[in-house]
Design a protein around this motif. Structure first.
Motif, PDB file in Angstrom:
ATOM      1  N   ALA A 200      38.789  53.780  46.678  1.00 21.61           N
ATOM      2  CA  ALA A 200      40.215  53.504  46.449  1.00 21.61           C
ATOM      3  C   ALA A 200      40.515  52.031  46.701  1.00 21.61           C
ATOM      4  N   GLY A 201      39.912  51.456  47.751  1.00 20.68           N
ATOM      5  CA  GLY A 201      40.107  50.039  48.029  1.00 20.68           C
ATOM      6  C   GLY A 201      39.587  49.157  46.917  1.00 20.68           C
ATOM      7  N   ALA A 202      38.411  49.496  46.369  1.00 23.64           N
ATOM      8  CA  ALA A 202      37.846  48.700  45.277  1.00 23.64           C
ATOM      9  C   ALA A 202      38.741  48.746  44.046  1.00 23.64           C
ATOM     10  N   ALA A 203      39.264  49.937  43.712  1.00 21.57           N
ATOM     11  CA  ALA A 203      40.159  50.047  42.555  1.00 21.57           C
ATOM     12  C   ALA A 203      41.456  49.275  42.782  1.00 21.57           C
ATOM     13  N   THR A 204      42.019  49.387  43.991  1.00 23.12           N
ATOM     14  CA  THR A 204      43.238  48.651  44.307  1.00 23.12           C
ATOM     15  C   THR A 204      43.001  47.147  44.287  1.00 23.12           C
ATOM     16  N   ALA A 205      41.837  46.728  44.797  1.00 22.91           N
ATOM     17  CA  ALA A 205      41.493  45.308  44.766  1.00 22.91           C
ATOM     18  C   ALA A 205      41.345  44.814  43.336  1.00 22.91           C
ATOM     19  N   ALA A 206      40.691  45.606  42.478  1.00 24.84           N
ATOM     20  CA  ALA A 206      40.522  45.207  41.080  1.00 24.84           C
ATOM     21  C   ALA A 206      41.878  45.030  40.397  1.00 24.84           C
ATOM     22  N   LEU A 207      42.820  45.934  40.688  1.00 31.82           N
ATOM     23  CA  LEU A 207      44.158  45.811  40.108  1.00 31.82           C
ATOM     24  C   LEU A 207      44.855  44.556  40.614  1.00 31.82           C
ATOM     25  N   GLY A 208      44.721  44.270  41.915  1.00 33.29           N
ATOM     26  CA  GLY A 208      45.323  43.055  42.460  1.00 33.29           C
ATOM     27  C   GLY A 208      44.698  41.793  41.893  1.00 33.29           C
ATOM     28  N   ILE A 209      43.390  41.793  41.738  1.00 32.71           N
ATOM     29  CA  ILE A 209      42.701  40.637  41.142  1.00 32.71           C
ATOM     30  C   ILE A 209      43.170  40.439  39.711  1.00 32.71           C
ATOM     31  N   TYR A 210      43.311  41.533  38.973  1.00 31.37           N
ATOM     32  CA  TYR A 210      43.828  41.423  37.603  1.00 31.37           C
ATOM     33  C   TYR A 210      45.237  40.837  37.611  1.00 31.37           C
ATOM     34  N   ALA A 211      46.093  41.311  38.517  1.00 31.43           N
ATOM     35  CA  ALA A 211      47.472  40.819  38.556  1.00 31.43           C
ATOM     36  C   ALA A 211      47.512  39.316  38.800  1.00 31.43           C
ATOM     37  N   ILE A 212      46.665  38.814  39.688  1.00 32.66           N
ATOM     38  CA  ILE A 212      46.624  37.378  39.953  1.00 32.66           C
ATOM     39  C   ILE A 212      46.107  36.620  38.734  1.00 32.66           C
ATOM     40  N   GLY A 213      45.022  37.117  38.137  1.00 34.03           N
ATOM     41  CA  GLY A 213      44.477  36.446  36.957  1.00 34.03           C
ATOM     42  C   GLY A 213      45.459  36.411  35.803  1.00 34.03           C
ATOM     43  N   GLU A 214      46.163  37.524  35.576  1.00 36.01           N
ATOM     44  CA  GLU A 214      47.144  37.568  34.481  1.00 36.01           C
ATOM     45  C   GLU A 214      48.304  36.622  34.764  1.00 36.01           C
ATOM     46  N   LEU A 215      48.761  36.590  36.005  1.00 35.42           N
ATOM     47  CA  LEU A 215      49.881  35.718  36.365  1.00 35.42           C
ATOM     48  C   LEU A 215      49.543  34.247  36.116  1.00 35.42           C
ATOM     49  N   LEU A 216      48.301  33.869  36.407  1.00 30.08           N
ATOM     50  CA  LEU A 216      47.919  32.460  36.314  1.00 30.08           C
ATOM     51  C   LEU A 216      47.417  32.063  34.941  1.00 30.08           C
ATOM     52  N   TYR A 217      46.605  32.928  34.299  1.00 31.04           N
ATOM     53  CA  TYR A 217      45.892  32.491  33.092  1.00 31.04           C
ATOM     54  C   TYR A 217      45.944  33.478  31.932  1.00 31.04           C
ATOM     55  N   GLY A 218      46.621  34.602  32.085  1.00 32.25           N
ATOM     56  CA  GLY A 218      46.752  35.524  30.969  1.00 32.25           C
ATOM     57  C   GLY A 218      45.803  36.702  31.057  1.00 32.25           C
ATOM     58  N   ARG A 219      45.973  37.647  30.120  1.00 29.11           N
ATOM     59  CA  ARG A 219      45.270  38.923  30.185  1.00 29.11           C
ATOM     60  C   ARG A 219      43.765  38.784  29.968  1.00 29.11           C
ATOM     61  N   ARG A 220      43.341  37.949  29.043  1.00 30.15           N
ATOM     62  CA  ARG A 220      41.903  37.852  28.774  1.00 30.15           C
ATOM     63  C   ARG A 220      41.152  37.298  29.975  1.00 30.15           C
ATOM     64  N   ALA A 221      41.686  36.252  30.570  1.00 29.78           N
ATOM     65  CA  ALA A 221      41.032  35.694  31.755  1.00 29.78           C
ATOM     66  C   ALA A 221      41.057  36.691  32.906  1.00 29.78           C
ATOM     67  N   ALA A 222      42.147  37.438  33.046  1.00 32.64           N
ATOM     68  CA  ALA A 222      42.237  38.427  34.118  1.00 32.64           C
ATOM     69  C   ALA A 222      41.202  39.532  33.933  1.00 32.64           C
ATOM     70  N   THR A 223      41.031  39.990  32.697  1.00 29.51           N
ATOM     71  CA  THR A 223      40.026  41.023  32.422  1.00 29.51           C
ATOM     72  C   THR A 223      38.625  40.520  32.725  1.00 29.51           C
ATOM     73  N   ALA A 224      38.325  39.302  32.310  1.00 30.03           N
ATOM     74  CA  ALA A 224      37.009  38.724  32.605  1.00 30.03           C
ATOM     75  C   ALA A 224      36.804  38.561  34.103  1.00 30.03           C
ATOM     76  N   LEU A 225      37.858  38.192  34.825  1.00 28.77           N
ATOM     77  CA  LEU A 225      37.761  38.003  36.267  1.00 28.77           C
ATOM     78  C   LEU A 225      37.400  39.313  36.966  1.00 28.77           C
ATOM     79  N   VAL A 226      38.061  40.397  36.593  1.00 30.27           N
ATOM     80  CA  VAL A 226      37.787  41.695  37.206  1.00 30.27           C
ATOM     81  C   VAL A 226      36.365  42.152  36.882  1.00 30.27           C
ATOM     82  N   LEU A 227      35.947  41.972  35.633  1.00 32.61           N
ATOM     83  CA  LEU A 227      34.604  42.390  35.241  1.00 32.61           C
ATOM     84  C   LEU A 227      33.537  41.597  35.984  1.00 32.61           C
ATOM     85  N   LEU A 228      33.725  40.294  36.096  1.00 34.12           N
ATOM     86  CA  LEU A 228      32.765  39.466  36.829  1.00 34.12           C
ATOM     87  C   LEU A 228      32.675  39.904  38.287  1.00 34.12           C
ATOM     88  N   TRP A 229      33.803  40.216  38.892  1.00 36.00           N
ATOM     89  CA  TRP A 229      33.791  40.657  40.288  1.00 36.00           C
ATOM     90  C   TRP A 229      33.024  41.964  40.438  1.00 36.00           C
TER      91      TRP A 229
END
Length: 413
Positions: free
Chosen positions: A107-136
């Motif tokens: 549950a923590g990993a899924a919640t963290a992935a969602l939070g990481i996506y939210a930060i990436g999307e806020l700063l650089y958009g959806r594509r960068a956020a998706t790549a960020l979560v996948l890389l992590w």
């Protein structure tokens, strides 16, 4: 709720890729475990430090190990949030401590992935956020995200605390930072980020206010102030604006004061329990050979690895730590928000400057997801074929190395 549903829809592709990566890694590991007749669930739930957390959840603090050289390792080195959550889950669900630990970590990993996506999307958009979560999810040590370890929980609280800072929710930022500080020793990095961002925001607000006063004086000199100040309605509007600014200021400093509370509370608790309020916790850590010596101990280990034959985890630890330093330099050049920069910098500093358990340093860097921002942005600009090739290579390394760490490696994660 509508905003939450919209956010989940946008994040669904990234979360799906993350889940697929971690599930594939688990299947590869489980296949090898069955091949050598080892139970996969127990391996995930009771390996290395996981066993300490389970024992704390089941029996409380008080366990120590004494080695022939006189070293004493106490379970007080392990922060209380994770075993506390395990005890809470086992109190309401008919599951063992190991199963509860895995449920919390997943549950923590899924919640963290969602939070990481939210930060990436806020700063650089959806594509960068998706790549960020996948890389992590494809880091060499990402098998830890599927184990009964505390890194997923810390990263979840850290990611959402940082997101709260970036969106101006200071009380949320402070509360989540306090919980992060109860999860792991390096959770202090979240508090440092909140405090630095609060100080920067306060200085910026003071500068903006001073600039506004100078602009007002200039307008008065040109005779424009009388027109602006005319009427009681405008005066009420200005008073409401000032009251909102005072409220934001109070929330900012309340969040900043709350941020280090969890970490400080546990460090003081261990200190009073051991009879040394300020130094007791650090004495406990020295029993585990863990201390901050500005990298002197780590350099000695690196020298030994270079000059003598070494195990694979030690060699890869050097490469991963070196790569993290390079990625941090790239992150600095990208000029991210202050909170992300301080959070990542403190994590890298603790990892590089600390001694003891050199093989565990890549695991200590798992919460440092902003290091991957430069790579995520580069992947969004690369050709699809090149991005796919990098992803496949990282996936192969992650799945194979994760299996090796759990099934074959003779040293701790």
């Amino acid at each position: 709720m509508p905003r939450l549903h919209s956010a989940l829809r946008r994040a669904a592709p990234a979360l799906g890729l993350f889940a697929a990566a971690r599930l594939t890694g688990l299947l590869v590991m489980a296949g090898w475990a069955w091949r050598i007749d080892r139970p996969p669930r127990r391996t995930l739930a009771r390996s290395w430090d996981s066993d300490w957390y389970m024992l704390i959840a089941e029996h409380g603090y008080g366990r120590t190990l004494t080695w022939p050289d006189g070293a004493v390792q106490s379970d007080l080195a392990f922060f209380p949030l994770y075993p506390g959550l395990i005890r809470a889950v086992t109190a309401v669900l008919p599951v063992t401590s190991g199963s509860a630990g895995l449920l919390i970590s997943w549950a923590g990993a899924a919640t963290a992935a969602l939070g990481i996506y939210a930060i990436g999307e806020l700063l650089y958009g959806r594509r960068a956020a998706t790549a960020l979560v996948l890389l992590w999810g494809l880091l060499p040590h990402s098998i830890v995200l599927s184990m009964a370890y505390t890194e997923p929980v810390l990263t979840a609280f850290a990611a959402w605390s940082l997101y709260a800072v970036l969106t101006g929710r200071w009380l949320w930022a402070g509360a989540l930072s306090a919980l992060a500080g109860l999860a792991r020793p390096n959770g202090i990095a979240v508090a440092a980020a909140v405090l630095a961002a609060a100080g920067y925001s306060a200085l910026k607000a003071r500068g903006d206010a001073r600039g506004g006063r100078l602009e007002e004086a200039d307008r008065e000199a040109r005779g424009e102030a009388r027109e602006r100040d005319r009427g009681k309605a405008r005066e009420r509007d200005r008073e409401r604006h000032r009251e909102k600014a005072r409220g934001r200021h109070r929330r900012l400093w309340a969040g900043a004061a709350l941020a280090p509370a969890g970490w400080c509370a546990y460090v003081l608790y261990v200190g009073f329990r051991t009879g040394d309020p300020l130094g007791g916790y650090f004495a406990v850590q020295r029993g585990w050979t863990s201390k901050f010596d500005f990298g002197v101990g780590a350099l000695r280990v690196v020298r030994d690895i270079v000059l003598r034959p070494a195990l694979l985890p030690m060699v890869l630890a050097i490469l991963i730590v070196a790569a993290s330093v390079v990625l941090f330099a790239l992150l600095v050049l990208a000029r991210p928000p202050v909170a992300l920069l301080v959070y990542t910098g403190v994590l890298v500093l603790i990892t590089v400057g600390g001694s003891g358990f050199f093989e565990s340093k890549p695991r200590f860097l798992l919460p440092a997801f902003p290091l991957l921002l430069p790579l995520a942005r580069a992947m969004t600009k690369a050709r699809p074929g090149a991005a796919a090739l990098v992803t496949v290579a990282l996936a192969g390394l992650s799945f194979a190395y994760g299996t090796y760490l759990l099934m074959l490696s003779p040293i701790a994660l």
